[in-house]
Write a protein that holds these residues in place. Structure first.
Motif, short mmCIF file in Angstrom:
data_model
loop_
_atom_site.label_atom_id
_atom_site.label_comp_id
_atom_site.label_asym_id
_atom_site.label_seq_id
_atom_site.Cartn_x
_atom_site.Cartn_y
_atom_site.Cartn_z
N GLY A 287 -1.91 -7.84 -0.15
CA GLY A 287 -1.05 -8.44 0.87
C GLY A 287 -1.85 -9.03 2.03
O GLY A 287 -1.30 -9.66 2.91
N HIS A 294 -7.16 -5.04 6.31
CA HIS A 294 -6.20 -4.01 6.76
C HIS A 294 -6.86 -3.05 7.75
O HIS A 294 -6.17 -2.26 8.37
CB HIS A 294 -5.72 -3.17 5.57
N THR A 359 3.30 -8.41 0.03
CA THR A 359 3.67 -7.32 0.93
C THR A 359 5.12 -6.90 0.71
O THR A 359 5.43 -5.72 0.55
CB THR A 359 3.46 -7.76 2.40
N LYS A 383 -0.81 -0.86 -1.37
CA LYS A 383 -0.72 -1.88 -0.33
C LYS A 383 -0.47 -3.18 -1.06
O LYS A 383 -1.14 -3.46 -2.07
CB LYS A 383 -2.04 -1.99 0.45
N GLY A 384 0.48 -3.97 -0.56
CA GLY A 384 0.82 -5.20 -1.26
C GLY A 384 1.17 -4.89 -2.70
O GLY A 384 1.92 -3.93 -2.98
#
Ligand code: PMP
Length: 446
Positions: A287, A294, A359, A383-384
């Motif tokens: 994402g 991040h 995301t 994540k994502g």
């Protein structure tokens, strides 16, 4: 095949055709390589995550060819722009941008994005780290190998720091940094002076709650290792610290912010180059363009491959050796088609807002997977669209993966008992829902 309505359909997997092709492959292939029983019929319909195999099974592929197929099969977001170029043989050309249209211009009217077009895009998406220079190669291992070579060259150091659970590839240099399965390193000569730290196993951890051993007694493993006077590694002798911002083969481990803050603080304080291995986590998978984005870390070198279709080592120009031939390769940067696919993948991610899509769809997937209360699952994380389900045992994972295949869902293992779930970056709401339903049916059946 209509991407919005197609449903997976399995009449027996692997079928007779797949078995025959896998056997043929094994007749010649080195015995220690693995081959999936999934054999794609390239004349049959396939679109996005859906693919027809050689026996007519229609599968929902949530492995993305080990993460190397970021937009799935036959995606017009890549194929349409690729089709617009009059490609001729030979498409694999050793060297550089030997393939352009007469009259085209590098900036205002570019032709097919070859190696230079890919490198320009890679520096654009890494410019927030001050990176402006790229060395292209073929594989993830080569991207890592060259990343550490330039780090050794750039510093006076001969030591390296890696993490428990790490996987960086199978060439002799890269494998010396691996700390996952023993099979990767056993009895192979290794580069000397590699030190280890624990890698965060709890994405919510703080220094007070850490249970991986990295933080303890108001300090950390790395802080003590490098401490002036009392540490056992002289920080001035360290050429680099290498890290997967999210561990891939080691089990889709997403570190806590506290862990990454400590890495950021100590590499900055001791002026240790930070090499991030984004071979699996990069190119929008989490994402963000890079998983590093991040966190608070400031990488000095990025190694990328897989979704890029070629290998790439990215850094600031001053980190690269200036001496001619210190880095080079016949086929480095040579595959015009690979370079174009990589460049068009970056374009598609930007043009179609695929970071946001990854995301949103990732949040949807995690919510649905948690709601589904999968029997035997002990964690859902991601994540994502770099997603994982961890199971109570390895056997349970294997049983669920087999049952999922019977339902038409292709997944992959990693770590000891974790399953990777990798939908394409442009996955739709329906595809995520369908995938979770199939996994839920499989988990209940297993
Ligand atoms: N680094 C990481 C984080 C990887 O996941 C991999 C491949 N699984 C590699 C390096 C090696 O890439 P390749 O197989 O292309 O050499």
């Amino acid at each position: 095949m209509d991407r919005d309505s197609v449903e997976p359909r399995v009449s027996g997997f692997p079928g007779a055709g797949a078995k025959r092709w896998v056997e043929y492959h094994h007749e010649f292939a080195a015995p220690s390589t693995y081959v999936y029983d999934f054999v794609w019929d390239h004349t049959a319909p396939a679109i996005g995550p859906f693919c027809t195999d050689v026996d007519g099974n229609v599968l929902l592929d949530f492995t993305g060819h080990v993460g190397a197929m970021p937009l799935g099969y036959n995606n017009p977001k890549i194929l349409d722009p690729l089709d617009s170029f009059d490609l001729v043989d030979p498409l694999k050309i050793a060297g550089q941008d030997f393939y352009v249209r007469a009259g085209s211009d590098t900036a205002s009217d570019p032709d097919i994005p070859g190696p230079a077009g890919l490198m320009e895009r890679l520096t654009d998406i890494s410019s927030h780290y001050g990176m402006d220079t790229v060395f292209l190669s073929n594989t993830g291992a080569e991207a890592v190998e060259n990343a550490i070579k330039i780090a050794y060259d750039h510093t006076a150091g001969t030591y390296a720091i890696t993490s428990e659970g790490a996987f960086h590839g199978r060439t002799l240099g890269a494998l010396s940094l691996n700390r996952s399965k023993g099979v990767y390193r056993r009895n192979f000569p290794e580069i000397a002076g590699v030190h280890d730290t624990p890698f965060c196993t709890d994405r919510h951890c703080t220094p007070e709650t850490c249970d991986c051993g990295f933080f303890h007694d108001n300090s950390s493993w790395l802080r003590e290792m490098l401490a002036d006077g009392s540490g056992y590694v002289d920080a001035d002798e360290v050429a680099y610290l290498i890290l997967e911002p999210v561990q891939g083969e080691g089990g889709y481990r997403f570190p806590s912010e506290a862990f990454m803050d400590e890495i950021a603080e100590l590499t900055a304080a001791h002026d240790i180059p930070l090499v991030v291995d984004e071979v699996q986590s990069g190119l929008g998978r989490t994402g963000e363009m890079w998983a590093s984005d991040h966190y608070a870390i400031e990488p000095d070198v990025i190694a990328s491959a897989k979704a890029l279709r070629v290998g790439a080592t990215i850094a600031r120009e001053e980190v690269f050796p200036a001496e001619k031939s210190r880095l080079s390769s016949t086929w480095g940067a040579g595959d015009i088609l690979g370079a174009a696919q990589g460049a068009l993948t970056i374009d598609a991610i930007q043009e179609y807002d695929l970071l946001d899509n990854a995301t949103e769809r990732g949040e949807q997937a995690k919510a649905l997977l948690r709601e589904a209360n999968l029997p035997g699952a002990v964690d859902v994380r991601g994540k994502g669209l770099m997603l994982a389900v961890e199971w109570e045992t390895k056997d349970r994972r294997e049983a669920v993966m087999e049952a999922a295949l019977a339902e038409g869902l292709l997944t992959m293992g990693c770590g000891k008992k974790t399953m990777r779930v990798l939908p394409p970056l442009d996955a739709t709401e329906r595809e995520i829902r369908l995938g979770v339903e199939l996994l839920s049916t499989a988990a209940n059946a297993a």
